[in-house]
Design a protein around this motif. Structure first.
Motif, PDB file in Angstrom:
ATOM      1  N   SER A  92      71.288  65.465  15.530  1.00 28.86           N
ATOM      2  CA  SER A  92      72.030  64.239  15.234  1.00 28.86           C
ATOM      3  C   SER A  92      71.418  63.065  15.988  1.00 28.86           C
ATOM      4  O   SER A  92      71.162  63.153  17.186  1.00 28.86           O
ATOM      5  CB  SER A  92      73.491  64.401  15.645  1.00 28.86           C
ATOM      6  OG  SER A  92      74.088  65.495  14.973  1.00 28.86           O
ATOM      7  N   ASN A  93      71.222  61.962  15.280  1.00 22.33           N
ATOM      8  CA  ASN A  93      70.563  60.804  15.870  1.00 22.33           C
ATOM      9  C   ASN A  93      71.552  59.688  16.177  1.00 22.33           C
ATOM     10  O   ASN A  93      72.167  59.122  15.266  1.00 22.33           O
ATOM     11  CB  ASN A  93      69.485  60.272  14.926  1.00 22.33           C
ATOM     12  CG  ASN A  93      68.323  61.239  14.784  1.00 22.33           C
ATOM     13  OD1 ASN A  93      67.777  61.715  15.782  1.00 22.33           O
ATOM     14  ND2 ASN A  93      67.943  61.555  13.553  1.00 22.33           N
ATOM     15  N   VAL A 116      62.538  55.094   9.034  1.00 30.44           N
ATOM     16  CA  VAL A 116      63.811  55.573   8.504  1.00 30.44           C
ATOM     17  C   VAL A 116      64.399  56.570   9.489  1.00 30.44           C
ATOM     18  O   VAL A 116      63.713  57.493   9.955  1.00 30.44           O
ATOM     19  CB  VAL A 116      63.661  56.187   7.101  1.00 30.44           C
ATOM     20  CG1 VAL A 116      62.677  57.356   7.086  1.00 30.44           C
ATOM     21  CG2 VAL A 116      65.016  56.632   6.561  1.00 30.44           C
ATOM     22  N   ILE A 117      65.673  56.362   9.831  1.00 30.73           N
ATOM     23  CA  ILE A 117      66.372  57.230  10.777  1.00 30.73           C
ATOM     24  C   ILE A 117      67.497  57.933  10.035  1.00 30.73           C
ATOM     25  O   ILE A 117      68.507  57.301   9.699  1.00 30.73           O
ATOM     26  CB  ILE A 117      66.952  56.423  11.957  1.00 30.73           C
ATOM     27  CG1 ILE A 117      65.869  55.582  12.638  1.00 30.73           C
ATOM     28  CG2 ILE A 117      67.609  57.368  12.964  1.00 30.73           C
ATOM     29  CD1 ILE A 117      66.400  54.652  13.718  1.00 30.73           C
ATOM     30  N   PRO A 118      67.360  59.233   9.777  1.00 31.40           N
ATOM     31  CA  PRO A 118      68.456  59.959   9.138  1.00 31.40           C
ATOM     32  C   PRO A 118      69.521  60.325  10.165  1.00 31.40           C
ATOM     33  O   PRO A 118      69.252  60.339  11.376  1.00 31.40           O
ATOM     34  CB  PRO A 118      67.763  61.213   8.594  1.00 31.40           C
ATOM     35  CG  PRO A 118      66.670  61.463   9.589  1.00 31.40           C
ATOM     36  CD  PRO A 118      66.205  60.099  10.048  1.00 31.40           C
ATOM     37  N   GLY A 119      70.715  60.614   9.690  1.00 33.20           N
ATOM     38  CA  GLY A 119      71.764  61.045  10.607  1.00 33.20           C
ATOM     39  C   GLY A 119      71.407  62.329  11.317  1.00 33.20           C
ATOM     40  O   GLY A 119      71.800  62.547  12.469  1.00 33.20           O
ATOM     41  N   HIS A 120      70.645  63.185  10.646  1.00 34.75           N
ATOM     42  CA  HIS A 120      70.210  64.465  11.207  1.00 34.75           C
ATOM     43  C   HIS A 120      68.769  64.708  10.778  1.00 34.75           C
ATOM     44  O   HIS A 120      68.438  64.589   9.602  1.00 34.75           O
ATOM     45  CB  HIS A 120      71.080  65.617  10.699  1.00 34.75           C
ATOM     46  CG  HIS A 120      72.549  65.399  10.906  1.00 34.75           C
ATOM     47  ND1 HIS A 120      73.188  65.714  12.085  1.00 34.75           N
ATOM     48  CD2 HIS A 120      73.495  64.888  10.084  1.00 34.75           C
ATOM     49  CE1 HIS A 120      74.480  65.410  11.978  1.00 34.75           C
ATOM     50  NE2 HIS A 120      74.688  64.906  10.768  1.00 34.75           N
ATOM     51  N   GLY A 121      67.930  65.041  11.743  1.00 35.48           N
ATOM     52  CA  GLY A 121      66.558  65.358  11.400  1.00 35.48           C
ATOM     53  C   GLY A 121      65.555  64.409  12.033  1.00 35.48           C
ATOM     54  O   GLY A 121      65.877  63.631  12.935  1.00 35.48           O
ATOM     55  N   SER A 122      64.333  64.479  11.538  1.00 35.49           N
ATOM     56  CA  SER A 122      63.226  63.741  12.145  1.00 35.49           C
ATOM     57  C   SER A 122      63.143  62.314  11.629  1.00 35.49           C
ATOM     58  O   SER A 122      63.474  62.033  10.471  1.00 35.49           O
ATOM     59  CB  SER A 122      61.903  64.459  11.858  1.00 35.49           C
ATOM     60  OG  SER A 122      61.943  65.791  12.336  1.00 35.49           O
ATOM     61  N   ILE A 123      62.660  61.435  12.494  1.00 34.94           N
ATOM     62  CA  ILE A 123      62.414  60.050  12.121  1.00 34.94           C
ATOM     63  C   ILE A 123      61.215  60.001  11.184  1.00 34.94           C
ATOM     64  O   ILE A 123      60.225  60.719  11.381  1.00 34.94           O
ATOM     65  CB  ILE A 123      62.146  59.194  13.363  1.00 34.94           C
ATOM     66  CG1 ILE A 123      63.231  59.432  14.419  1.00 34.94           C
ATOM     67  CG2 ILE A 123      62.044  57.722  12.995  1.00 34.94           C
ATOM     68  CD1 ILE A 123      64.637  59.248  13.935  1.00 34.94           C
TER      69      ILE A 123
END
Length: 278
Positions: A19-20, A207-214
């Motif tokens: 989670s980012n 792009v910054i997802p809620g979960h995962g890699s940038i």
């Protein structure tokens, strides 16, 4: 804890589901987007910001799911925002005095339940529908609201920094998860949302997802295309070839295949009941 991904934009990746949390520097402090998930992580984030002399002056929740509605007392009492529909959904869901206990028992994995503080869960203010950006003293943050994944879901475009905070979309580890509980046409809602994101993609470098890699500029359109291909496969009952599902999934993400199977089943049930796809 913080890693810079663009000028004035930093992230912290939680141990829970990658989670980012996103920090955006403003003139008098920072905007904090989706700050979860574990209590000690949020406390450490607050310590880091204090050492930097950067108080939290505003918060934002991209959508009304528990892991995006968290807060910690050490982060302060800044106003916390969401879209009007997101905030209304949160108020409705938390109106039951047993709601937090149910979230802890049914939604939060048992191994972390005691580490997730719920006392400040969901205390957000809905922004008027006509308000197209977050009200704060910092870089313009445009709200791209849509109805994919959850009611009132919002992606955020930090225009001056070329950053798209995508909420629970455009992930390299999570497939598109449709809102199969509220919306009348989850397939078309998701495709429409991807169209909105595609409309701003040329201005995005990160792009910054809620979960995962940038993802970098070279991945923005690729992730949109991948999510669209997944939704089309669901809609048309095609054989799925998506690296996020099945044996090609990253370590620890095998459960995403169960999410996919569940979506297939529920969409088939909707189609049988209503005589329409999805």
């Amino acid at each position: 804890m913080l890693r810079q991904v663009a000028e004035g934009v930093l992230i912290h990746e939680s141990e829970f589901c990658q989670s980012n949390a996103v920090v955006v520097h403003g003139r008098a402090g920072v905007l904090l987007i989706d700050p979860g998930v574990l209590g000690y992580e949020m406390a450490a984030l607050a310590d880091d910001l204090r050492e930097l002399g950067q108080p939290v002056v505003a918060g934002f929740s991209t959508h009304p799911h528990w892991d995006h509605l968290l807060w910690h007392a050490l982060l302060g009492a800044a106003p916390r925002y969401g879209t009007a529909r997101c905030a209304a959904t949160v108020r409705d869901r938390l109106s039951d005095p047993r709601a937090k206990a149910r979230i802890a028992a049914q939604l939060i994995p048992p191994d972390i339940a005691e580490q997730v503080p719920l006392d400040l869960l969901g205390l957000i203010t809905g922004l008027p529908a006509e308000m197209a950006q977050i009200p704060w003293d910092g870089p313009k943050v445009r709200i791209v609201e849509h109805q994919a994944h959850a009611p009132g879901h919002a992606a955020l475009l930090i225009e001056e920094r070329g950053v798209l905070v995508a909420g629970d979309m455009l992930s390299d580890v999570l497939i598109p998860m449709l809102d199969l509980n509220v919306t009348a046409d989850p397939i078309e809602d998701y495709l429409a949302a991807l169209g909105l994101l595609e409309g701003v993609a040329d201005d995005v470098d990160v792009v910054i997802p809620g979960h995962g890699s940038i993802g970098g500029a070279d991945q923005v359109h690729a992730r949109i295309d991948q999510d669209r291909a997944y939704v089309h496969a669901l809609r048309d009952a095609h054989v799925l070839s998506d690296p996020r599902v099945g044996p090609l999934a990253k370590d620890g993400w095998g459960w995403v295949a169960d999410v996919h199977a569940g979506q297939l089943q529920r969409l088939a049930q909707r189609s049988e009941r209503d005589g329409t796809p999805g």
